[in-house]
Design an enzyme around this catalytic site. Sequence first.
Site, PDB file in Angstrom:
ATOM      1  N   CYS A  20     -31.398  46.355   8.909  1.00 48.94           N
ATOM      2  CA  CYS A  20     -32.239  45.805   9.964  1.00 48.94           C
ATOM      3  C   CYS A  20     -33.119  44.679   9.441  1.00 48.94           C
ATOM      4  O   CYS A  20     -34.348  44.744   9.483  1.00 48.94           O
ATOM      5  CB  CYS A  20     -33.088  46.922  10.572  1.00 48.94           C
ATOM      6  SG  CYS A  20     -33.835  46.474  12.140  1.00 48.94           S
ATOM      7  N   GLU A  21     -32.484  43.634   8.901  1.00 43.59           N
ATOM      8  CA  GLU A  21     -33.162  42.421   8.459  1.00 43.59           C
ATOM      9  C   GLU A  21     -32.203  41.247   8.610  1.00 43.59           C
ATOM     10  O   GLU A  21     -31.018  41.374   8.287  1.00 43.59           O
ATOM     11  CB  GLU A  21     -33.575  42.516   6.982  1.00 43.59           C
ATOM     12  CG  GLU A  21     -34.752  43.411   6.716  1.00 43.59           C
ATOM     13  CD  GLU A  21     -35.427  43.079   5.386  1.00 43.59           C
ATOM     14  OE1 GLU A  21     -35.266  41.938   4.915  1.00 43.59           O
ATOM     15  OE2 GLU A  21     -36.103  43.964   4.854  1.00 43.59           O
ATOM     16  N   ARG A  69     -27.778  39.883  -4.345  1.00 46.92           N
ATOM     17  CA  ARG A  69     -27.842  38.541  -4.891  1.00 46.92           C
ATOM     18  C   ARG A  69     -27.879  37.443  -3.808  1.00 46.92           C
ATOM     19  O   ARG A  69     -28.658  36.486  -3.942  1.00 46.92           O
ATOM     20  CB  ARG A  69     -26.692  38.287  -5.864  1.00 46.92           C
ATOM     21  CG  ARG A  69     -26.750  39.147  -7.130  1.00 46.92           C
ATOM     22  CD  ARG A  69     -25.746  38.690  -8.185  1.00 46.92           C
ATOM     23  NE  ARG A  69     -26.144  37.406  -8.731  1.00 46.92           N
ATOM     24  CZ  ARG A  69     -25.573  36.244  -8.425  1.00 46.92           C
ATOM     25  NH1 ARG A  69     -24.545  36.220  -7.571  1.00 46.92           N
ATOM     26  NH2 ARG A  69     -26.002  35.117  -8.961  1.00 46.92           N
ATOM     27  N   GLY A  96     -27.229  34.323 -21.304  1.00 43.98           N
ATOM     28  CA  GLY A  96     -27.442  33.450 -20.161  1.00 43.98           C
ATOM     29  C   GLY A  96     -26.294  32.554 -19.779  1.00 43.98           C
ATOM     30  O   GLY A  96     -26.396  31.806 -18.797  1.00 43.98           O
TER      31      GLY A  96
END
Length: 447
Positions: free
Chosen positions: A370-371, A338, A265
């Site tokens: 297409c967004e 991301r 992490g």
Amino acid sequence: MAAPAPLLHPDSDPSFAELLALRPQLRMDPLAGLMMEEVPLARIAAAVGTPTWVYSANTLRRRLATLQSALDDARLGAQVHFAVKANPNLAVLRTLGEAGAGADVVSEGELRAARAAGIPASHIVFSGVGKTLAEIRLALAEDIQQINAESAEEVEMISAVATAMGRTARVALRVNPDVDAKTHAKITTGKSENKFGIAIGDAPALYARMATLPGIQPIGVAVHIGSQITAGVSAYRTAYGHLADLVRALRAQGLPVERVDCGGGLGIPYRDEPAPHPAALAGAIQATLGNLGVELMVEPGRWIAGPAGVLLASVILQKQGAERRFVVLDAAMNDLVRPAMYEAWHGIVPVTPADFVAAVAPADVVGPICESGDTFARNRGLPPLEPGSLVAFLDAGAYGAAMSSTYNNRPLAAEVLVDGDRFAVVRERQTQDALLAGQRLPDWFAA
């Protein structure tokens, strides 16, 4: 209607030169343009096309060595297991395996990839909250180093499968310490409401139960509190302190604890934000777990692979909207998700020398999907970019290609490994025919 957000001045972001100064694997050659190691990225684009993921082998080696040195300097003797979920490309895994890393896997596919890359089974840990019976069988058949169990139910599954196979599973119990790692909500894994691990208060009873079950050898405990942790190492110290208390409590019951898996992490600076160094992580481990006489392991992914990769893309066109300029690329959110998924910031650097030094103005960097969510950056300072101009997304070596998809029926991008002055395609670009392969029309359509 709400007023549009004001355009940010591009000087609020690091300059292109400042971004490269922090990334020694990249440099701007006044003639060849942006280089990864000794290879011009424009040469890769000409040979392979775009969008293309490009990885630096020497950066993978250097960052692994830096992490291992920090652990060794703290006299921890800790093993490094690369988190395959960050980048499962076989060439990346082979590079790290040859440099001494093991593998942390969370699926059958990742286990098979690690083995195909040459990482020995004795250096593989299987984590994950939902291992199937088939995956447990494969892990036991391969005789991997360790399975990290995440629930009482999974412990029973492992025992049943191992007994049926006549095997003994080396099992560590993953605990949830209820520690907030102060990272994005979607990638925090050590809080009580998260799905991962056993509540630390329930661990002693379950660990004792493991010691009585057939087919199971309890060997230790594991923890993982989140990804992209940049708010110092205090959360690690807290979690590892709880883990140390647990180890002492288990040993007081006469239970064996040979190994502690410290998870991963450790975050990286995508922009110019501060991020902890591996030496700080090693110090947190030493201060809390260093005197327990246990084998230690860590599971980094992003810290090793993130800075080692870029996503190379071409400009399709510039579009002047009613309120802002749009730079439309041939890369899209199906390639690098991301920014859309985590609101993540990636440096975007022009590849040609002329574009690198040209005056910049705010632009939204978008893909062709297409967004409206197919947006990489808003109000980012960029020069005028003609169709065909190349840009590189920085720090894209982790959770980039690994999370890509074929949304909008867009083929998966190619992947390239650079090593010094040479490069090779290590995953072919998916073809349009391959997108349709495996699909079948029912017989009744033929009628």
